[in-house]
Design a protein around this motif. Structure first.
Motif, short mmCIF file in Angstrom:
data_model
loop_
_atom_site.label_atom_id
_atom_site.label_comp_id
_atom_site.label_asym_id
_atom_site.label_seq_id
_atom_site.Cartn_x
_atom_site.Cartn_y
_atom_site.Cartn_z
N PHE A 42 -21.48 42.32 24.36
CA PHE A 42 -21.19 42.23 22.94
C PHE A 42 -22.48 42.29 22.13
CE2 PHE A 42 -20.74 39.70 19.08
CZ PHE A 42 -19.62 40.27 18.49
N ALA A 43 -23.50 41.55 22.57
CA ALA A 43 -24.78 41.54 21.85
C ALA A 43 -25.43 42.93 21.84
CB ALA A 43 -25.73 40.53 22.48
N ILE A 44 -25.36 43.64 22.95
CA ILE A 44 -25.95 44.97 23.03
C ILE A 44 -25.19 45.93 22.11
CG2 ILE A 44 -26.28 46.98 24.54
CD1 ILE A 44 -26.81 44.89 26.82
N ILE A 45 -23.86 45.96 22.26
CA ILE A 45 -23.04 46.88 21.47
C ILE A 45 -23.14 46.56 19.99
CG2 ILE A 45 -20.65 47.53 20.93
CD1 ILE A 45 -20.14 47.32 24.02
N ASN A 46 -23.01 45.29 19.65
CA ASN A 46 -23.01 44.93 18.24
C ASN A 46 -24.40 44.97 17.63
OD1 ASN A 46 -20.28 44.29 19.12
ND2 ASN A 46 -20.09 43.55 17.04
#
Length: 161
Positions: A42-46
């Motif tokens: 989630f942190a990478i994508i967002n």
């Protein structure tokens, strides 16, 4: 299908999950027991889609001169659409029906938009904080909220019988 174009093959989706799981296993101080791979994903994508959001905001506001609420809203909707597709396909690897997920996601981003984007982001900008800095402050609040909603509401796993 749009998700296939954006997320790629099943092999690439599996590689993304394997990558985040491998990174989580290497976290120090026992964090590997606390941080799920989906949080890192989630942190990478967002993080990526937030960059898209800021770039679009800059184009819409700084380049095209749109009013701030219109620029923020347009950039937000485009970035969150991309976030939904990527998180669904490669991070949470959901196989649930997309229609109900989109409906729940739209409610979640409407709440997020009102509380954090307009409330925190625009509010801080109106108080004199530079609009990019205000948007970053709002993003910190929305990240916590959106991860929880995506993990435990939008893409939750159904209990198996």
């Amino acid at each position: 299908m749009v998700v296939e174009v954006i997320a790629g093959s099943a092999t690439r989706r599996h590689r993304f999950h394997a990558f985040t799981a491998a990174l989580v296993r290497r976290l120090p101080f026992g964090l590997s027991r606390l941080v799920p791979p989906s949080l890192l994903g989630f942190a990478i994508i967002n993080g990526f889609t937030f960059g898209v959001d800021l770039a679009l905001l800059t184009v819409f506001r700084g380049g095209l001169g749109w009013p701030l609420p219109l620029a923020v809203t347009s950039a937000y909707l485009l970035a969150f659409g991309l976030s939904f597709l990527l998180n669904r396909a490669v991070n949470f690897r959901s196989h649930g029906p997309v229609g109900p997920q989109v409906a729940v996601y739209l409610v979640a981003i409407a709440i997020n938009y009102g509380a954090f984007i307009l409330g925190v982001g625009t509010g801080l900008a109106e108080l004199g904080l530079e609009y990019h800095v205000a948007r970053v402050a709002a993003a910190v609040c929305e990240a916590v909220y959106m991860y929880a909603v995506m993990r435990w509401v939008v893409f939750r796993e159904k209990p198996r019988r």
